[in-house]
Design an enzyme around this catalytic site. Structure first.
Site, PDB file in Angstrom:
ATOM      1  N   ARG A 178       1.975  -2.671  12.780  1.00 16.70           N
ATOM      2  CA  ARG A 178       3.153  -2.529  13.583  1.00 16.70           C
ATOM      3  C   ARG A 178       2.996  -0.993  14.689  1.00 16.70           C
ATOM      4  O   ARG A 178       4.116  -0.526  14.225  1.00 16.70           O
ATOM      5  CB  ARG A 178       3.756  -1.665  12.329  1.00 16.70           C
ATOM      6  CG  ARG A 178       4.333  -2.883  11.531  1.00 16.70           C
ATOM      7  CD  ARG A 178       4.812  -4.109  12.092  1.00 16.70           C
ATOM      8  NE  ARG A 178       5.131  -5.183  10.966  1.00 16.70           N
ATOM      9  CZ  ARG A 178       4.628  -6.418  10.480  1.00 16.70           C
ATOM     10  NH1 ARG A 178       3.528  -6.670  11.369  1.00 16.70           N
ATOM     11  NH2 ARG A 178       4.221  -7.333   9.729  1.00 16.70           N
ATOM     12  N   SER A 228      13.751  -5.030   7.601  1.00 13.88           N
ATOM     13  CA  SER A 228      12.719  -3.620   7.155  1.00 13.88           C
ATOM     14  C   SER A 228      13.004  -2.301   7.104  1.00 13.88           C
ATOM     15  O   SER A 228      12.478  -2.145   7.967  1.00 13.88           O
ATOM     16  CB  SER A 228      11.413  -3.816   6.255  1.00 13.88           C
ATOM     17  OG  SER A 228      11.452  -5.402   6.298  1.00 13.88           O
ATOM     18  N   GLU A 303      10.164   1.938   9.862  1.00 11.88           N
ATOM     19  CA  GLU A 303       9.349   1.565  10.759  1.00 11.88           C
ATOM     20  C   GLU A 303      10.790   1.352  11.541  1.00 11.88           C
ATOM     21  O   GLU A 303      10.534   0.940  12.842  1.00 11.88           O
ATOM     22  CB  GLU A 303       9.587  -0.101   9.639  1.00 11.88           C
ATOM     23  CG  GLU A 303       8.826  -1.340  10.845  1.00 11.88           C
ATOM     24  CD  GLU A 303       9.052  -2.879  10.610  1.00 11.88           C
ATOM     25  OE1 GLU A 303       8.231  -2.698   9.712  1.00 11.88           O
ATOM     26  OE2 GLU A 303       9.471  -3.620  10.902  1.00 11.88           O
TER      27      GLU A 303
END
Ligand code: FAD
Length: 325
Positions: A178, A228, A303
């Site tokens: 990520r 998420s 995130e």
């Protein structure tokens, strides 16, 4: 930050014909349906327009916020005074050359995955349910099933903060879980060249169907959300489980602050149950982060990105640490 003058707005409009919008209600365009008003959104239709805009901003000492479809973003309740460049449907072409594909950054990821399926190219099945743009996906090195788009990238075309058009080979993109260099280097991604492997159409189709069915079963679908909220920490994952399971175990499912609600379907999703403010989401994130740390010793990282009025972006848990005590 100071508002742009009318002269400045006229100049920017000339650099981005047909792509300038003022006083945009972020709660009507953002995935979480949260945020005040953005003074100015520019939607360029070519790399040259992106370069011209960035040269203008650089000359005037202004750093614009860069957004895709906002499916990973939480906008401030006070809105956005920094001008914003949105890469979307006006830059969404996809071209095939054997197993190599070049796509513009505004391409919608589920549509892109479908086109690959139709072309009999496998490797992007895991992205078929990710509702953002290719530019956002590359910037976040997004993916699912423990994969990231970075592993298919050959090169990324971008424009840097002074308006220079560049091409970075995959090795220079800093892809990690990520992560990519585009999260910090101020470059606007305009296109990506990727390689995928030939695979029978029927196999790709059946894998994508299974992925989409699984996501429909697990994830909240009707209430606005940003996917998420927390990243998976590999050490925490191997010792006690993924964020959703840990958060659920601590009894957060169904907990609510204002209009922000921990989804009863999946505890790593915070949904807007109606009228949620950014402040509500940030407070919920703060409570969850602290509770998980107290219970397990692991501090989870968000995130989801918070976008401040000045256009600066931070992982949403970092803002909580600075603002909410
Ligand atoms: C229901 C749902 C499910 C999701 N599932 C997943 C999943 O399985 N896996 C996953 O990884 N993510 C998932 N996400 C999160 C999100 O969709 C991805 O991170 C997506 O790639 C973000 O794309 P975007 O266009 O919305 O980017 P945005 O949210 O608009 O932006 C995200 C970041 O990318 C930057 N950015 C965007 N476009 C550009 C560009 N052209 N140039 C430079 N920087 C740019 C922004 O500045 C920001 O830092 C999900 C979200 C939702 C709502």
């Amino acid at each position: 930050m100071d508002r742009l003058s009318e002269t400045a707005i006229t100049e920017l409009g000339a650099l981005c014909p047909g792509g300038l919008e003022r006083n945009v209600d972020l709660s009507s365009i953002s995935a979480w349906r949260i945020g005040g008003r953005a003074d100015l959104v520019l939607r360029p239709s070519s790399t040259e327009e992106v370069a011209a805009l960035l040269r203008w901003f650089s000359r005037h000492g202004i750093r614009p916020a860069v957004i895709g479809l906002t499916t990973n973003m939480l906008f401030d309740d006070a809105g956005l005074r920094a001008p914003c460049i949105q890469i979307g449907g006006r830059m969404a072409q996809i071209a095939f050359d054997g197993s190599e594909v070049r796509a513009q950054a505004g391409a919608w990821v589920p549509g892109f995955a479908r086109k690959l399926m139709q072309a009999g190219l496998g490797g992007a099945e895991h992205t078929c349910g990710i509702p953002g743009t290719l530019g956002g996906l590359v910037c976040m090195n997004g993916g699912s099933q423990r994969k990231g788009i970075g592993s298919n990238i050959l090169a990324v075309d971008s424009v840097d903060s002074i308006g220079m058009i560049r091409r970075r080979e995959a090795a220079d993109c800093g892809f990690a879980y990520r992560r990519s260099v585009f999260q910090t280097n101020g470059e606007v991604i305009t296109a990506a060249s990727m390689r995928f492997a030939p695979r029978p159409h029927a196999e790709i189709r059946s894998e994508m169907r299974a992925i989409l069915a699984d996501r429909r079963r697990k994830f909240p679908r009707k209430q606005p959300n940003c996917g998420s909220v927390f990243k998976s920490n590999p050490v925490m994952y191997s010792k006690i489980g993924p964020p959703g399971a840990v958060i659920e175990h601590l009894g957060f499912k169904g907990q609510r602050i204002g209009g922000a609600l921990v989804s009863s379907r999946h505890a790593n999703f915070i949904v807007n149950a109606g009228g949620a403010r950014a402040r509500d989401v940030l407070e919920l994130i703060s409570r969850i982060t602290n509770a998980v740390e107290n219970a397990t010793g692991y501090r989870m990282e968000a995130e989801a990105l918070f976008v401040g009025v000045d256009g600066k972006m931070y992982p949403a848990d970092k803002v909580v640490l600075e603002v909410v005590k």
